[in-house]
Structures are given as structure tokens and as C-alpha cells.
Design a protein around this motif. Structure first.
Motif, PDB file in Angstrom:
ATOM      1  N   ILE A 197       2.370   0.603   2.560  1.00 47.23           N
ATOM      2  CA  ILE A 197       3.290   1.509   3.288  1.00 47.23           C
ATOM      3  C   ILE A 197       4.597   1.227   3.350  1.00 47.23           C
ATOM      4  N   ASP A 198       5.641   2.134   3.169  1.00 45.86           N
ATOM      5  CA  ASP A 198       6.886   2.031   3.123  1.00 45.86           C
ATOM      6  C   ASP A 198       7.573   2.087   4.564  1.00 45.86           C
ATOM      7  N   PHE A 199       7.588   1.305   5.467  1.00 46.10           N
ATOM      8  CA  PHE A 199       8.304   1.602   6.615  1.00 46.10           C
ATOM      9  C   PHE A 199       9.528   2.281   6.756  1.00 46.10           C
ATOM     10  N   VAL A 218      10.512  -4.093  17.183  1.00 55.92           N
ATOM     11  CA  VAL A 218      11.079  -3.031  16.885  1.00 55.92           C
ATOM     12  C   VAL A 218       9.997  -2.129  15.705  1.00 55.92           C
ATOM     13  N   MET A 219       9.350  -3.224  15.069  1.00 56.57           N
ATOM     14  CA  MET A 219       8.200  -2.639  14.039  1.00 56.57           C
ATOM     15  C   MET A 219       7.144  -2.154  14.766  1.00 56.57           C
ATOM     16  N   ARG A 220       6.756  -2.588  15.857  1.00 59.22           N
ATOM     17  CA  ARG A 220       5.532  -1.863  16.520  1.00 59.22           C
ATOM     18  C   ARG A 220       5.947  -0.785  17.132  1.00 59.22           C
ATOM     19  N   GLU A 221       7.158  -0.402  17.723  1.00 62.02           N
ATOM     20  CA  GLU A 221       7.490   0.752  18.104  1.00 62.02           C
ATOM     21  C   GLU A 221       7.390   2.062  17.206  1.00 62.02           C
ATOM     22  N   VAL A 222       8.032   1.496  15.881  1.00 62.21           N
ATOM     23  CA  VAL A 222       8.077   2.593  14.892  1.00 62.21           C
ATOM     24  C   VAL A 222       6.508   2.718  14.506  1.00 62.21           C
ATOM     25  N   ILE A 263       5.848  -2.709   3.946  1.00 57.92           N
ATOM     26  CA  ILE A 263       7.101  -3.118   2.972  1.00 57.92           C
ATOM     27  C   ILE A 263       8.268  -2.553   3.525  1.00 57.92           C
ATOM     28  N   ASN A 264       9.489  -3.067   3.254  1.00 57.46           N
ATOM     29  CA  ASN A 264      10.726  -2.519   4.053  1.00 57.46           C
ATOM     30  C   ASN A 264      10.251  -2.293   5.270  1.00 57.46           C
ATOM     31  N   HIS A 265      10.109  -3.530   6.168  1.00 55.78           N
ATOM     32  CA  HIS A 265       9.852  -3.355   7.452  1.00 55.78           C
ATOM     33  C   HIS A 265      10.960  -3.826   8.248  1.00 55.78           C
TER      34      HIS A 265
END
Length: 335
Positions: free
Chosen positions: A56-58, A160-164, A87-89
Motif C-alpha cells: 500500500i502506497d501511503f 502521523v502515520m497512525r492518523e492517516v 511504502i512511501n509512509h
């Protein structure tokens, strides 16, 4: 916001005091007959197929022009195998390497240094602990000197990643994008576990971690760059998890399965040991505020999919209690 889990002492003790540790050893037994082979994979594990884990491309999850297709891929990943490679996280490869390096450096310290941060009786945080909340941070190790600084930066990036991720999970189900964030509450937690699996003389007998699902909402795993060890169970078949040094492995946890009323699947997984090579991993568990009740989201309950799970508070404690009793926590949560 850190925890250090020392599997090294556990595994070594199984061979130093085998008779005394026989009961404990049973928890780690892997009933296969094999020897280690080159490449960091035990022979029995090497014969297992690699799992085809979706990527999955974040960066596409938040892009209006491409998010629909990526959200569909995300939904398929979370509702089938329950995991994907992100990826692209937004987390630089250099930072991922620093996290791995300070983890290695900590475990290379003499035992007396590590024991300075040993878990106190009755408290969850510290060396060899099971869980630590961001509001109960133990004293940080003073060695490696950069440990605290690096992990603070990593934690901020993961937040930040968690919120996305949570917003994308909601949108993939055509829900209000904030519904998972709201159910977790304002004081949601990130819990970090640092795992070290030293070389094990009998990888054919001893597991690094017995089969289990995670009690989190989601788990974000930074794998070792070179040594395999993580395996997933799917359709009654064990699969090896491939290594992608630039990616982060994301797993559905029990609480996401409950919130999604069984649409998202919390995968069963285990860790195997290796006779020649050590392995590390860093897992960040995304957890709700322990005072918040979790339950299936109302919009996901209907005549064709009735409510499957109870309303629960402090699932992390519920999980530990059932796990210690040999029960499957997720099954105990079924109505």
C-alpha cells in the motif's frame, strides 16, 4: 514511549536449566524437525511459501486523484490476510536504520546495564515488560546515548502515520473518516516493543513467539533488514513474511476486528528462531485510551451482519488475562 522485551534470556534459559524450565519451554515448542540453512531461514521455514503481502502506497491514501483505488486495495488487504507492506509512509529510510541500530546497540550492552531498566514487579514498563503507555514512561536508557532522541522522532512519525491509516480505514468502509480515531479517544496510546531473538541452538524446537494475534487496533512492525522470522497463518497454512527494508509491515489487531464488526481480520502469527543469526524487530502497537469502550461501529451492524462482539473497556488487560489462561481473547469477545 518505549519498551524493551528481552527474549534472549528466556530462550537461553531453556537450554541452561532445561529440567527446571521444561514447563516454560512447552510454551515455545515448535514441533518440526529441521536444521538451519543459509540465508537466515530455518530449513522447515525455508520450505514454506512466502506470503504475497499487498503493498500500500501511503502517499496515495491522501491523494484525491488516486485514493479510491488505493483505498480499495487497503480494504482488500485488511479484510483478507489482515496485513500489508506500507511504502512511501513518510518515515525516512535513514531513520528506520537508526532505530534498528540503537536496538542492536542496546542488546549488545552487558547484562548489568540492561538490568538497570528491568521491569519492576507489578509495573508494565521496562526491560522484559509486556506493555508500556506513553503516560508511564520508564527512565530512558542512557546508552546508547541517542536512544531517546531517535525513538522520540520515530514515535512522532508513526503518530502521523497512525492518523492517516485510521482515516483511510474508515474511508475504505465508507464511514466518517474520524470514526476509528474517535472510538480510540483523545488519549490513545502508542506502545513500542523492542524484540531481540538471539541465535538459538534448537530452532526446530523453540519458537521466538508462539502463535497469537495482536491485542492492538493496529500494529506497525519494523522488521530486521536481513533475517526472516515472522510467519502468518492463512487458510491453515503457515507463510513466511518477506523482508522489505524500506517498508513497514502493518497488521490488523483484535480491536480493529471488533470495531469493524469482523470485516477486518486480525491475523494469527508467530516468530521462529534461527541457529546462526540474531534478529531484531520493533513493533509499535496502536491502542485506544483504556477508559474508552470499544464495540462494533453502528453503521457496520445490520440484518446481514449482526453485531458479533461485546462492548469492552481496556481490551489490553482483557487480552492479557485471557492469553495467560490459554484462551483466545478475540473468541472470548464474541457475543
Amino acid at each position: 514511549m518505549a519498551e524493551v522485551e528481552a527474549l534472549s534470556k528466556t530462550v537461553k534459559a531453556l537450554f541452561i536449566n532445561r529440567e527446571e524450565e521444561e514447563a516454560e519451554a512447552e510454551k515455545h515448542i515448535c514441533k518440526v524437525d529441521t536444521e538451519a540453512v543459509p540465508g537466515g531461514v530455518p530449513a522447515a521455514s525455508a520450505s514454506l511459501p512466502l506470503m504475497d503481502i499487498p503493498i500500500i502506497d501511503f502517499s496515495l491514501l491522501t491523494s484525491p486523484s488516486s485514493s479510491i483505488e488505493e483505498l480499495q486495495k487497503l480494504l482488500q488487504a485488511l479484510s483478507s490476510g489482515g496485513s500489508f507492506q506500507a511504502i512511501n509512509h513518510g518515515i525516512p529510510t535513514t531513520l528506520l536504520d537508526k532505530v534498528r541500530e540503537v536496538t542492536h546497540q542496546f542488546y549488545e550492552l552487558p547484562s548489568k546495564n540492561k538490568l538497570n531498566y528491568c521491569r519492576e514487579y507489578g509495573k508494565p514498563e521496562g526491560y522484559r515488560s509486556d506493555i508500556v503507555s506513553e503516560h508511564q514512561v520508564p527512565e530512558w536508557p542512557d546508552k546508547p546515548e541517542t536512544f531517546k532522541e531517535i525513538m522520540h522522532e520515530y514515535a512522532m512519525r508513526v503518530e502521523v502515520m497512525r492518523e492517516v491509516l485510521f482515516k483511510a480505514m474508515a474511508k475504505s468502509l465508507k464511514l466518517n473518516e474520524n470514526c476509528f480515531l474517535e472510538m480510540c479517544g483523545e488519549k490513545a496510546m502508542l506502545v513500542a516493543r523492542f524484540n531481540h531473538y538471539p541465535p538459538c541452538p534448537r530452532p526446530d524446537l523453540i519458537l521466538g513467539f508462539k502463535p497469537h494475534s495482536d491485542g492492538s487496533v493496529m500494529s506497525i512492525v519494523l522488521q530486521d533488514k536481513e533475517v526472516e522470522g515472522l510467519q502468518f497463518l492463512k487458510d491453515n497454512q503457515w507463510y513466511r513474511v518477506p523482508i522489505n527494508p524500506q517498508a513497514l509491515l502493518v497488521n490488523v489487531g483484535d480491536q480493529a476486528q471488533i470495531m469493524s464488526n469482523g470485516i477486518f481480520k486480525s491475523p494469527i502469527h508467530k516468530v521462529v528462531t534461527n541457529s546462526k543469526r540474531q534478529r531484531i524487530s520493533v513493533v509499535v502497537f496502536c491502542l485506544p485510551n483504556s477508559e474508552k469502550e470499544i464495540e462494533p461501529i453502528d453503521e457496520l451492524v445490520n440484518e446481514t451482519r449482526p453485531r458479533l462482539y461485546k462492548k469492552l473497556k481496556d481490551y489490553a488487560n482483557f487480552y492479557i488475562q485471557n492469553y495467560q489462561q490459554g484462551k483466545t481473547p478475540l473468541e472470548e469477545a464474541i457475543i
